[in-house]
Design an enzyme around this catalytic site. Structure first.
Site, PDB file in Angstrom:
ATOM      1  CB  SER A 150       0.161  -3.569  -5.070  1.00 33.66           C
ATOM      2  OG  SER A 150      -1.100  -3.842  -4.496  1.00 33.66           O
ATOM      3  CG  PHE A 161      10.429   0.313  -0.141  1.00 30.29           C
ATOM      4  CD1 PHE A 161       9.685  -0.842   0.018  1.00 30.29           C
ATOM      5  CD2 PHE A 161      11.778   0.281   0.169  1.00 30.29           C
ATOM      6  CE1 PHE A 161      10.261  -2.003   0.469  1.00 30.29           C
ATOM      7  CE2 PHE A 161      12.369  -0.880   0.623  1.00 30.29           C
ATOM      8  CZ  PHE A 161      11.618  -2.030   0.781  1.00 30.29           C
ATOM      9  CE1 TYR A 201      -0.142   2.438  -4.277  1.00 29.10           C
ATOM     10  CE2 TYR A 201      -1.847   0.749  -4.318  1.00 29.10           C
ATOM     11  CZ  TYR A 201      -0.566   1.151  -3.991  1.00 29.10           C
ATOM     12  OH  TYR A 201       0.303   0.258  -3.391  1.00 29.10           O
ATOM     13  CE  LYS A 207       2.817   0.611  -5.819  1.00 25.17           C
ATOM     14  NZ  LYS A 207       4.194   1.049  -5.554  1.00 25.17           N
ATOM     15  CB  VAL A 246      12.698   9.103  -5.501  1.00 23.75           C
ATOM     16  CG1 VAL A 246      11.252   9.023  -5.912  1.00 23.75           C
ATOM     17  CG2 VAL A 246      13.503   8.022  -6.185  1.00 23.75           C
ATOM     18  CG  ASN A 297      -4.136  -7.244   2.128  1.00 26.79           C
ATOM     19  OD1 ASN A 297      -4.106  -7.847   1.060  1.00 26.79           O
ATOM     20  ND2 ASN A 297      -5.044  -6.332   2.396  1.00 26.79           N
TER      21      ASN A 297
HETATM   22  P1  NAD Z   1       4.832   4.321   3.323  1.00 29.13           P
HETATM   23  O1  NAD Z   1       4.049   5.498   2.912  1.00 29.13           O
HETATM   24  O2  NAD Z   1       4.945   4.016   4.771  1.00 29.13           O
HETATM   25  O3  NAD Z   1       6.308   4.422   2.717  1.00 29.13           O
HETATM   26  C1  NAD Z   1       6.591   5.069   1.498  1.00 29.13           C
HETATM   27  C2  NAD Z   1       7.756   6.006   1.741  1.00 29.13           C
HETATM   28  O4  NAD Z   1       8.079   6.659   0.495  1.00 29.13           O
HETATM   29  C3  NAD Z   1       7.452   7.110   2.758  1.00 29.13           C
HETATM   30  O5  NAD Z   1       8.492   7.137   3.717  1.00 29.13           O
HETATM   31  C4  NAD Z   1       7.426   8.384   1.922  1.00 29.13           C
HETATM   32  O6  NAD Z   1       7.866   9.501   2.660  1.00 29.13           O
HETATM   33  C5  NAD Z   1       8.342   8.020   0.773  1.00 29.13           C
HETATM   34  N1  NAD Z   1       8.132   8.756  -0.474  1.00 29.13           N
HETATM   35  C6  NAD Z   1       6.971   8.889  -1.170  1.00 29.13           C
HETATM   36  N2  NAD Z   1       7.198   9.632  -2.283  1.00 29.13           N
HETATM   37  C7  NAD Z   1       8.519   9.932  -2.295  1.00 29.13           C
HETATM   38  C8  NAD Z   1       9.357  10.672  -3.181  1.00 29.13           C
HETATM   39  N3  NAD Z   1       8.873  11.271  -4.275  1.00 29.13           N
HETATM   40  N4  NAD Z   1      10.663  10.786  -2.881  1.00 29.13           N
HETATM   41  C9  NAD Z   1      11.175  10.204  -1.775  1.00 29.13           C
HETATM   42  N5  NAD Z   1      10.430   9.512  -0.887  1.00 29.13           N
HETATM   43  C10 NAD Z   1       9.116   9.378  -1.152  1.00 29.13           C
HETATM   44  O7  NAD Z   1       4.261   3.055   2.518  1.00 29.13           O
HETATM   45  P2  NAD Z   1       4.575   1.513   2.696  1.00 29.13           P
HETATM   46  O8  NAD Z   1       3.358   0.849   3.214  1.00 29.13           O
HETATM   47  O9  NAD Z   1       5.861   1.319   3.396  1.00 29.13           O
HETATM   48  O10 NAD Z   1       4.692   1.102   1.165  1.00 29.13           O
HETATM   49  C11 NAD Z   1       5.942   1.040   0.485  1.00 29.13           C
HETATM   50  C12 NAD Z   1       5.692   0.714  -0.976  1.00 29.13           C
HETATM   51  O11 NAD Z   1       4.984  -0.525  -1.072  1.00 29.13           O
HETATM   52  C13 NAD Z   1       4.838   1.740  -1.713  1.00 29.13           C
HETATM   53  O12 NAD Z   1       5.331   1.869  -3.028  1.00 29.13           O
HETATM   54  C14 NAD Z   1       3.461   1.110  -1.719  1.00 29.13           C
HETATM   55  O13 NAD Z   1       2.692   1.560  -2.788  1.00 29.13           O
HETATM   56  C15 NAD Z   1       3.817  -0.353  -1.858  1.00 29.13           C
HETATM   57  N6  NAD Z   1       2.760  -1.248  -1.361  1.00 29.13           N
HETATM   58  C16 NAD Z   1       2.299  -1.087  -0.082  1.00 29.13           C
HETATM   59  C17 NAD Z   1       1.286  -1.908   0.390  1.00 29.13           C
HETATM   60  C18 NAD Z   1       0.741  -1.732   1.799  1.00 29.13           C
HETATM   61  O14 NAD Z   1      -0.317  -2.286   2.096  1.00 29.13           O
HETATM   62  N7  NAD Z   1       1.404  -1.027   2.698  1.00 29.13           N
HETATM   63  C19 NAD Z   1       0.743  -2.905  -0.438  1.00 29.13           C
HETATM   64  C20 NAD Z   1       1.250  -3.046  -1.736  1.00 29.13           C
HETATM   65  C21 NAD Z   1       2.270  -2.212  -2.180  1.00 29.13           C
HETATM   66  C1  UD1 Z   2      -6.406  -1.884  -0.084  1.00 29.84           C
HETATM   67  C2  UD1 Z   2      -6.547  -1.244  -1.430  1.00 29.84           C
HETATM   68  C3  UD1 Z   2      -5.445  -1.783  -2.350  1.00 29.84           C
HETATM   69  C4  UD1 Z   2      -4.083  -1.541  -1.718  1.00 29.84           C
HETATM   70  C5  UD1 Z   2      -4.043  -2.158  -0.330  1.00 29.84           C
HETATM   71  C6  UD1 Z   2      -2.755  -1.858   0.392  1.00 29.84           C
HETATM   72  C7  UD1 Z   2      -8.880  -0.606  -1.778  1.00 29.84           C
HETATM   73  C8  UD1 Z   2     -10.129  -0.924  -2.519  1.00 29.84           C
HETATM   74  N1  UD1 Z   2      -7.861  -1.478  -1.975  1.00 29.84           N
HETATM   75  O1  UD1 Z   2      -6.524  -3.286  -0.252  1.00 29.84           O
HETATM   76  O2  UD1 Z   2      -5.507  -1.154  -3.611  1.00 29.84           O
HETATM   77  O3  UD1 Z   2      -3.068  -2.130  -2.519  1.00 29.84           O
HETATM   78  O4  UD1 Z   2      -5.125  -1.641   0.455  1.00 29.84           O
HETATM   79  O5  UD1 Z   2      -2.666  -0.513   0.754  1.00 29.84           O
HETATM   80  O6  UD1 Z   2      -8.782   0.382  -1.067  1.00 29.84           O
HETATM   81  N2  UD1 Z   2     -12.143  -3.439   5.769  1.00 29.84           N
HETATM   82  C9  UD1 Z   2     -13.198  -3.234   6.640  1.00 29.84           C
HETATM   83  N3  UD1 Z   2     -13.208  -2.100   7.396  1.00 29.84           N
HETATM   84  C10 UD1 Z   2     -12.221  -1.161   7.328  1.00 29.84           C
HETATM   85  C11 UD1 Z   2     -11.132  -1.380   6.438  1.00 29.84           C
HETATM   86  C12 UD1 Z   2     -11.135  -2.516   5.656  1.00 29.84           C
HETATM   87  O7  UD1 Z   2     -14.106  -4.061   6.729  1.00 29.84           O
HETATM   88  O8  UD1 Z   2     -12.288  -0.141   8.025  1.00 29.84           O
HETATM   89  C13 UD1 Z   2     -12.108  -4.681   4.979  1.00 29.84           C
HETATM   90  C14 UD1 Z   2     -12.111  -4.470   3.475  1.00 29.84           C
HETATM   91  O9  UD1 Z   2     -13.402  -4.415   2.977  1.00 29.84           O
HETATM   92  C15 UD1 Z   2     -11.325  -5.718   3.016  1.00 29.84           C
HETATM   93  C16 UD1 Z   2     -10.361  -5.999   4.161  1.00 29.84           C
HETATM   94  O10 UD1 Z   2     -10.895  -5.334   5.294  1.00 29.84           O
HETATM   95  O11 UD1 Z   2     -12.201  -6.819   2.898  1.00 29.84           O
HETATM   96  C17 UD1 Z   2      -8.948  -5.459   3.904  1.00 29.84           C
HETATM   97  O12 UD1 Z   2      -9.031  -4.094   3.538  1.00 29.84           O
HETATM   98  P1  UD1 Z   2      -7.720  -3.180   3.387  1.00 29.84           P
HETATM   99  O13 UD1 Z   2      -6.849  -3.352   4.576  1.00 29.84           O
HETATM  100  O14 UD1 Z   2      -8.168  -1.799   3.045  1.00 29.84           O
HETATM  101  O15 UD1 Z   2      -6.944  -3.845   2.158  1.00 29.84           O
HETATM  102  P2  UD1 Z   2      -7.429  -4.163   0.674  1.00 29.84           P
HETATM  103  O16 UD1 Z   2      -8.829  -3.773   0.442  1.00 29.84           O
HETATM  104  O17 UD1 Z   2      -7.081  -5.573   0.386  1.00 29.84           O
END
Ligand code: NAD
Ligand code: UD1
Length: 335
Positions: free
Chosen positions: A124, A80, A149, A153, A59, A179
């Site tokens: 996020s 995404f 990270y 955002k 991208v 989450n």
């Molecule tokens: P993911 O890693 O499964 O999906 C991200 C996708 O983007 C992947 O398929 C990856 O190959 C692609 N990608 C990364 N960089 C790229 C680039 N430069 N060009 C083209 N493709 C690229 O992650 P996800 O969990 O599906 O998350 C999607 C979005 O949501 C991300 O921006 C992430 O930061 C955001 N987000 C995720 C969570 C979560 O907990 N999963 C929480 C908050 C926000």
């Molecule tokens: C984490 C990231 C956050 C990101 C989000 C989605 C950190 C500090 N925060 O959020 O920036 O947007 O993931 O990718 O990394 N836990 C355990 N054992 C484990 C894993 C997690 O006890 O092995 C606990 C954590 O302490 C927390 C909860 O589970 O209380 C959820 O953790 P996690 O799934 O990593 O999400 P976030 O911390 O909310």
């Protein structure tokens, strides 16, 4: 609508692609597969019941992105694409800023060139920082992020606000995910992080599968009902439908709208473990470990705005989240 989904092969993107197809829109997935598997495209088509266009492309590669816009009449973009591993972002900040911010900038430039005005962004709950009181509301002042990270955002949101302020025709929805867990109920679109999972649910799944010995519960001395961290887990299918609602919202609104996508309910680590055991019949051995740096005690959303603005709310239960996380354990959406 023809919807271009950057990062559409990932965990949330693939589930959203299925929901967007289900809502009757067309999908183009643009992904460089740095954290996903091209095999997911076939499974999106299987679940969505229709073919999609898939383009292997970075991208941040402006010429390639321009080519995509020349060849397809894109009506809206869901962005995404991004790197999302918190710890890695601390080790490789420049790579994270480059990838996550350049992707937004490139997309905005090419959208402007081709007159595309609708943009939905994966933000996020991490942008709220650690100092706010729960539940987190969209109007709260944002706190300091604890890692690069999170800053990508926060900065991404700012770039999009400025772009929308300068172009009154632009319609931007900033979706702050809480989450996301679970997977498509078919088991075909799940979550498969690389290496050791950072997030709780994929870690629990791997312990239940016997791939890891036990879960470390990061701290049992927080100011929460059972002392373990409280989060707002949301089923990825509900989250996906939130994107469909956001896309439809962009059809008759301009400007920037910020919307939390969560359930509004906090669930502790131990409650999630218990719910998982109940939903799957598996046992999840755990031990109490020290707190993880950067963690906060509680994080859950106020969800009234999503209901009011997008007419959306999350329906699925914690048990369904656990069941569908478990069902998706063997099919790769990410790697
Ligand atoms: P993911 O890693 O499964 O999906 C991200 C996708 O983007 C992947 O398929 C990856 O190959 C692609 N990608 C990364 N960089 C790229 C680039 N430069 N060009 C083209 N493709 C690229 O992650 P996800 O969990 O599906 O998350 C999607 C979005 O949501 C991300 O921006 C992430 O930061 C955001 N987000 C995720 C969570 C979560 O907990 N999963 C929480 C908050 C926000
Ligand atoms: C984490 C990231 C956050 C990101 C989000 C989605 C950190 C500090 N925060 O959020 O920036 O947007 O993931 O990718 O990394 N836990 C355990 N054992 C484990 C894993 C997690 O006890 O092995 C606990 C954590 O302490 C927390 C909860 O589970 O209380 C959820 O953790 P996690 O799934 O990593 O999400 P976030 O911390 O909310």
């Amino acid at each position: 609508m023809k919807v271009l989904m950057t990062g559409g092969a990932g965990f949330i993107g693939s589930n959203t692609a299925a929901a967007v197809l289900d809502a009757g829109h067309d999908v183009i997935v643009l992904d460089n597969y740095c954290n996903s598997d091209p095999g997911v495209i076939e499974r999106i088509e299987q679940v969505g019941g229709r073919p999609i266009v898939d383009i292997r492309c970075d991208v941040t590669d402006r010429e390639e992105v321009r080519r995509v816009f020349r060849e397809h009449k894109v009506d809206a973009v869901v962005h995404f694409a991004g790197l999302k591993a918190v710890g890695e972002s601390v080790q490789q900040p420049v790579r994270y800023y480059r990838n996550n911010l350049d992707g937004i900038l490139t997309m905005l430039e090419v959208m402007a060139e081709f007159g595309v005005k609708r943009f939905v962004f994966s933000s996020s709950a991490t942008v709220y920082g650690g100092d706010n009181q729960v539940p987190f509301t969209e109007e709260m002042p944002l706190g300091e992020c604890t890692n690069p990270y999170g800053w990508t955002k926060r900065m991404g949101e700012q770039i999009l606000r400025d772009a929308a302020a300068a172009d009154p025709e632009l319609s931007v929805v900033l979706l702050r995910y809480f989450n996301p867990v679970g997977g498509h109920e078919s088991g075909l679109l799940g979550e498969h992080p690389n290496g050791v999972p950072n997030n709780l649910m994929p870690y629990i799944v791997q312990v239940a599968q016997g791939k890891r010995e036990k879960l470390s519960v990061f701290g049992d001395d927080y100011d929460t009902p059972d002392g373990t961290g409280v989060r707002d887990y949301i089923h990825v299918t509900d989250l996906a439908k939130g994107h469909v609602a956001a896309l439809e919202y962009t059809l008759d609104h301009t400007g920037v709208e910020v919307v939390n996508l969560g359930t509004g309910h906090g669930v502790s680590v131990l409650e999630l473990v218990q719910a998982f055991e109940k939903a799957t019949g598996c046992t999840v051995p755990y031990e109490i470990a020290p707190r993880r740096a950067g963690d906060i005690a509680q994080c859950y959303a106020k969800v009234d705005k999503a209901q009011k603005v997008l007419n959306w709310r999350a329906d699925k239960t914690v048990e369904e989240m656990c069941r569908d996380s478990w069902n998706g354990r063997n099919t790769k959406a990410g790697q």
